[in-house]
Design a protein around this motif. Structure first.
Motif, PDB file in Angstrom:
ATOM      1  N   ARG A 192     -17.493 -15.686  -6.012  1.00  0.00           N
ATOM      2  CA  ARG A 192     -16.334 -15.071  -6.659  1.00  0.00           C
ATOM      3  C   ARG A 192     -15.732 -13.946  -5.827  1.00  0.00           C
ATOM      4  O   ARG A 192     -14.553 -13.615  -5.987  1.00  0.00           O
ATOM      5  CB  ARG A 192     -16.737 -14.529  -8.031  1.00  0.00           C
ATOM      6  N   LEU A 193     -16.536 -13.334  -4.953  1.00  0.00           N
ATOM      7  CA  LEU A 193     -16.065 -12.190  -4.179  1.00  0.00           C
ATOM      8  C   LEU A 193     -15.556 -12.560  -2.788  1.00  0.00           C
ATOM      9  O   LEU A 193     -15.106 -11.686  -2.046  1.00  0.00           O
ATOM     10  CB  LEU A 193     -17.189 -11.152  -4.045  1.00  0.00           C
ATOM     11  N   VAL A 194     -15.631 -13.833  -2.423  1.00  0.00           N
ATOM     12  CA  VAL A 194     -15.156 -14.234  -1.090  1.00  0.00           C
ATOM     13  C   VAL A 194     -13.675 -13.911  -0.892  1.00  0.00           C
ATOM     14  O   VAL A 194     -13.291 -13.337   0.142  1.00  0.00           O
ATOM     15  CB  VAL A 194     -15.433 -15.734  -0.849  1.00  0.00           C
ATOM     16  N   PRO A 195     -12.788 -14.231  -1.853  1.00  0.00           N
ATOM     17  CA  PRO A 195     -11.381 -13.841  -1.664  1.00  0.00           C
ATOM     18  C   PRO A 195     -11.208 -12.332  -1.517  1.00  0.00           C
ATOM     19  O   PRO A 195     -10.369 -11.868  -0.734  1.00  0.00           O
ATOM     20  CB  PRO A 195     -10.691 -14.366  -2.933  1.00  0.00           C
ATOM     21  N   LEU A 196     -11.991 -11.561  -2.264  1.00  0.00           N
ATOM     22  CA  LEU A 196     -11.901 -10.103  -2.155  1.00  0.00           C
ATOM     23  C   LEU A 196     -12.336  -9.634  -0.768  1.00  0.00           C
ATOM     24  O   LEU A 196     -11.750  -8.693  -0.211  1.00  0.00           O
ATOM     25  CB  LEU A 196     -12.764  -9.446  -3.230  1.00  0.00           C
ATOM     26  N   LEU A 197     -13.343 -10.288  -0.196  1.00  0.00           N
ATOM     27  CA  LEU A 197     -13.793  -9.923   1.149  1.00  0.00           C
ATOM     28  C   LEU A 197     -12.678 -10.131   2.167  1.00  0.00           C
ATOM     29  O   LEU A 197     -12.387  -9.241   2.978  1.00  0.00           O
ATOM     30  CB  LEU A 197     -15.019 -10.757   1.522  1.00  0.00           C
ATOM     31  N   TYR A 198     -12.051 -11.298   2.123  1.00  0.00           N
ATOM     32  CA  TYR A 198     -10.948 -11.557   3.054  1.00  0.00           C
ATOM     33  C   TYR A 198      -9.792 -10.577   2.825  1.00  0.00           C
ATOM     34  O   TYR A 198      -9.198 -10.060   3.782  1.00  0.00           O
ATOM     35  CB  TYR A 198     -10.445 -12.989   2.891  1.00  0.00           C
ATOM     36  N   GLY A 199      -9.481 -10.333   1.571  1.00  0.00           N
ATOM     37  CA  GLY A 199      -8.383  -9.414   1.269  1.00  0.00           C
ATOM     38  C   GLY A 199      -8.672  -8.001   1.734  1.00  0.00           C
ATOM     39  O   GLY A 199      -7.780  -7.306   2.249  1.00  0.00           O
ATOM     40  N   THR A 200      -9.911  -7.561   1.577  1.00  0.00           N
ATOM     41  CA  THR A 200     -10.282  -6.216   2.015  1.00  0.00           C
ATOM     42  C   THR A 200     -10.195  -6.091   3.531  1.00  0.00           C
ATOM     43  O   THR A 200      -9.678  -5.097   4.060  1.00  0.00           O
ATOM     44  CB  THR A 200     -11.710  -5.887   1.542  1.00  0.00           C
ATOM     45  N   VAL A 201     -10.700  -7.094   4.230  1.00  0.00           N
ATOM     46  CA  VAL A 201     -10.625  -7.081   5.697  1.00  0.00           C
ATOM     47  C   VAL A 201      -9.169  -7.089   6.157  1.00  0.00           C
ATOM     48  O   VAL A 201      -8.772  -6.331   7.055  1.00  0.00           O
ATOM     49  CB  VAL A 201     -11.392  -8.290   6.275  1.00  0.00           C
ATOM     50  N   ALA A 202      -8.354  -7.936   5.531  1.00  0.00           N
ATOM     51  CA  ALA A 202      -6.938  -8.015   5.914  1.00  0.00           C
ATOM     52  C   ALA A 202      -6.224  -6.696   5.668  1.00  0.00           C
ATOM     53  O   ALA A 202      -5.439  -6.225   6.505  1.00  0.00           O
ATOM     54  CB  ALA A 202      -6.253  -9.140   5.137  1.00  0.00           C
ATOM     55  N   ALA A 203      -6.486  -6.073   4.521  1.00  0.00           N
ATOM     56  CA  ALA A 203      -5.825  -4.812   4.194  1.00  0.00           C
ATOM     57  C   ALA A 203      -6.260  -3.696   5.141  1.00  0.00           C
ATOM     58  O   ALA A 203      -5.435  -2.894   5.596  1.00  0.00           O
ATOM     59  CB  ALA A 203      -6.131  -4.429   2.748  1.00  0.00           C
ATOM     60  N   ALA A 204      -7.552  -3.636   5.449  1.00  0.00           N
ATOM     61  CA  ALA A 204      -8.049  -2.588   6.341  1.00  0.00           C
ATOM     62  C   ALA A 204      -7.419  -2.703   7.725  1.00  0.00           C
ATOM     63  O   ALA A 204      -7.000  -1.703   8.327  1.00  0.00           O
ATOM     64  CB  ALA A 204      -9.573  -2.667   6.438  1.00  0.00           C
ATOM     65  N   ILE A 205      -7.345  -3.926   8.230  1.00  0.00           N
ATOM     66  CA  ILE A 205      -6.752  -4.132   9.558  1.00  0.00           C
ATOM     67  C   ILE A 205      -5.259  -3.833   9.531  1.00  0.00           C
ATOM     68  O   ILE A 205      -4.722  -3.181  10.438  1.00  0.00           O
ATOM     69  CB  ILE A 205      -7.012  -5.572  10.028  1.00  0.00           C
ATOM     70  N   ALA A 206      -4.579  -4.286   8.485  1.00  0.00           N
ATOM     71  CA  ALA A 206      -3.133  -4.075   8.402  1.00  0.00           C
ATOM     72  C   ALA A 206      -2.788  -2.594   8.326  1.00  0.00           C
ATOM     73  O   ALA A 206      -1.826  -2.134   8.954  1.00  0.00           O
ATOM     74  CB  ALA A 206      -2.568  -4.818   7.195  1.00  0.00           C
ATOM     75  N   VAL A 207      -3.555  -1.835   7.575  1.00  0.00           N
ATOM     76  CA  VAL A 207      -3.282  -0.400   7.454  1.00  0.00           C
ATOM     77  C   VAL A 207      -3.401   0.287   8.810  1.00  0.00           C
ATOM     78  O   VAL A 207      -2.620   1.183   9.143  1.00  0.00           O
ATOM     79  CB  VAL A 207      -4.238   0.240   6.427  1.00  0.00           C
ATOM     80  N   GLN A 208      -4.373  -0.145   9.612  1.00  0.00           N
ATOM     81  CA  GLN A 208      -4.534   0.477  10.931  1.00  0.00           C
ATOM     82  C   GLN A 208      -3.426   0.060  11.894  1.00  0.00           C
ATOM     83  O   GLN A 208      -2.783   0.903  12.520  1.00  0.00           O
ATOM     84  CB  GLN A 208      -5.902   0.099  11.509  1.00  0.00           C
ATOM     85  N   VAL A 209      -3.190  -1.238  12.006  1.00  0.00           N
ATOM     86  CA  VAL A 209      -2.220  -1.723  12.991  1.00  0.00           C
ATOM     87  C   VAL A 209      -0.797  -1.312  12.612  1.00  0.00           C
ATOM     88  O   VAL A 209       0.019  -0.981  13.474  1.00  0.00           O
ATOM     89  CB  VAL A 209      -2.316  -3.254  13.137  1.00  0.00           C
ATOM     90  N   LEU A 210      -0.510  -1.316  11.319  1.00  0.00           N
ATOM     91  CA  LEU A 210       0.842  -0.991  10.850  1.00  0.00           C
ATOM     92  C   LEU A 210       0.968   0.471  10.447  1.00  0.00           C
ATOM     93  O   LEU A 210       1.875   0.831   9.685  1.00  0.00           O
ATOM     94  CB  LEU A 210       1.202  -1.880   9.657  1.00  0.00           C
ATOM     95  N   ALA A 211       0.093   1.315  10.957  1.00  0.00           N
ATOM     96  CA  ALA A 211       0.091   2.720  10.546  1.00  0.00           C
ATOM     97  C   ALA A 211       1.431   3.397  10.816  1.00  0.00           C
ATOM     98  O   ALA A 211       1.969   4.103   9.951  1.00  0.00           O
ATOM     99  CB  ALA A 211      -1.039   3.468  11.260  1.00  0.00           C
ATOM    100  N   ASN A 212       1.988   3.195  12.000  1.00  0.00           N
ATOM    101  CA  ASN A 212       3.252   3.857  12.331  1.00  0.00           C
ATOM    102  C   ASN A 212       4.429   3.352  11.493  1.00  0.00           C
ATOM    103  O   ASN A 212       5.195   4.157  10.956  1.00  0.00           O
ATOM    104  CB  ASN A 212       3.551   3.696  13.817  1.00  0.00           C
ATOM    105  N   PRO A 213       4.630   2.034  11.365  1.00  0.00           N
ATOM    106  CA  PRO A 213       5.720   1.583  10.489  1.00  0.00           C
ATOM    107  C   PRO A 213       5.558   2.041   9.046  1.00  0.00           C
ATOM    108  O   PRO A 213       6.543   2.409   8.392  1.00  0.00           O
ATOM    109  CB  PRO A 213       5.643   0.052  10.600  1.00  0.00           C
TER     110      PRO A 213
END
Length: 391
Positions: A192-213
């Protein structure tokens, strides 16, 4: 295996966003980013096999960016029909890769051809389903990641930037954030938590890479009066790891690139020309602090002085041969007119700039202007180099 899928997804997601943030206006980076992000979504979402058509078509789009222009036109006309056909026959995803392979062989691009073959094999294995899915996903992901890194390095070379330190910094920061936040989900992982794992990883990476925008968006809402200044400071800080060492052999190219970035201090910070001894002397002469933005501003002044030395002394504007280098550099880079762009309309031009704009549009072909700019940049580079050699 969930670990392989998460790592492959995270790397593809990170590199896709990284390429997009470098310059979302470039077709090369757009297509490479779309391919990587689409592949990341193929890993996560229960999409049909035809979804692999998006990375395959994007891969071909990247390849044609390095080929003669006519191939890019063919790609733009065929991309959507191929994606539509892949919905009914997933094997169609191999067609653009086969076409890319043929094109690479015709123009003797062996490295691109080899990479295309490997990615095509991975796509074929995914379609026929003869090997474990995790192995095929990792194989195709590796091919895409290597290809994405090649795209990033090629773009950095064209921009006259170093990329290794900046890319490693972004990767390590993204991996750290993904591990911190995704690891908390992984500790209690079940189906049940597999989608949450992918979503958490995606959000963490996006926040870092897209920090300036993201910071710019928040600034425009919260502190609109200083949003542009804060963005300039962030761009300057991000540009520092991308500054390559000063190469005397490439002085003309560095000058040409600096002129292209004349109106953007954030990009000028990344120019190795900011390390010229003459800039040290000028900063000391006016008692300015030795800061990256101060160096970029001083380089901008040096470039303007070099351009102004090209100006003939028989008036404010002319169209004779002796005016061409000055006009090509001053009005294009300093004034900022874009004579061949339909989207750029300037209402604040002075009479000389209006005359120059009309002259460019009516009498100067775009390719001719480009040649004049290259020749003018060489003259400005010689002027700068003479100041470097001066005692």
């Amino acid at each position: 295996m969930i670990a392989v899928s998460v790592v492959t997804f995270g790397l593809a997601w990170w590199l896709g966003l990284y390429l997009l943030v470098r310059d979302p206006r470039k077709r090369l980076l757009q297509r490479a980013s779309i391919g990587l992000l689409a592949y990341a979504l193929v890993i996560v979402l229960p999409l049909p096999a035809m979804a692999m058509a998006v990375p395959a078509v994007a891969w071909t789009g990247v390849v044609v960016c390095w080929l003669p222009v006519r191939y890019d036109r063919w790609w733009r006309y065929s991309a959507l029909p191929l994606l539509a056909a892949a919905y009914f026959a997933p094997v169609v995803v191999l067609i653009p890769l086969a076409a890319a392979l043929v094109l690479c062989l015709r123009v003797r691009r062996a490295l691109l051809a080899a990479a295309t073959i490997l990615f095509g094999l991975s796509c074929a294995l995914l379609l026929v389903d003869v090997l474990p899915e995790s192995l095929v996903i990792a194989s195709a992901g590796f091919d895409l990641l290597v290809f994405g890194v090649i795209v990033a390095v090629a773009d950095a070379f064209d921009e006259g930037e170093a990329i290794r330190a900046d890319m490693v910094r972004s990767l390590l920061t993204s991996a750290g954030l993904a591990a911190v936040f995704g690891g908390q989900v992984a500790l209690f992982l079940d189906d049940r938590l597999v989608p949450l794992l992918y979503g958490t990883v995606a959000a963490a990476i996006a926040v870092q890479v897209l920090a300036n925008p993201l910071a710019l968006l928040v600034d425009r809402v919260a502190v609109p009066d200083v949003a542009s200044e804060r963005a300039e400071l962030r761009d300057a800080a991000d540009a520092l790891p991308r500054r390559p060492p000063l190469d005397p052999a490439g002085f003309v190219k560095l000058t040409r690139r600096a002129l292209s970035n004349y109106g953007d201090l954030g990009k000028l910070v990344a120019s190795p020309l900011t390390e010229l001894p003459v800039i040290d002397a000028r900063l000391a002469a006016r008692g300015a602090s030795d800061q990256p933005l101060e160096r970029a501003a001083e380089l901008k002044s040096l470039l303007l002085e070099g351009i102004c030395r090209l100006k003939p002394r028989d008036g404010d504007f002319g169209t004779s041969d002796e005016w061409r280098h000055y006009n090509a550099l001053y009005f294009y880079y300093v004034v900022g007119i874009r004579p061949y762009s339909r989207r750029t309309k300037r209402e604040d031009l002075d009479p000389d700039a209006r005359r120059a704009l009309a002259w460019f549009v009516n009498q100067v072909p775009e390719r001719t202007l480009h040649n004049w700019q290259n020749a003018g940049a060489k003259l400005v580079a010689e002027d700068l180099f003479s100041q470097v050699d001066a005692p």
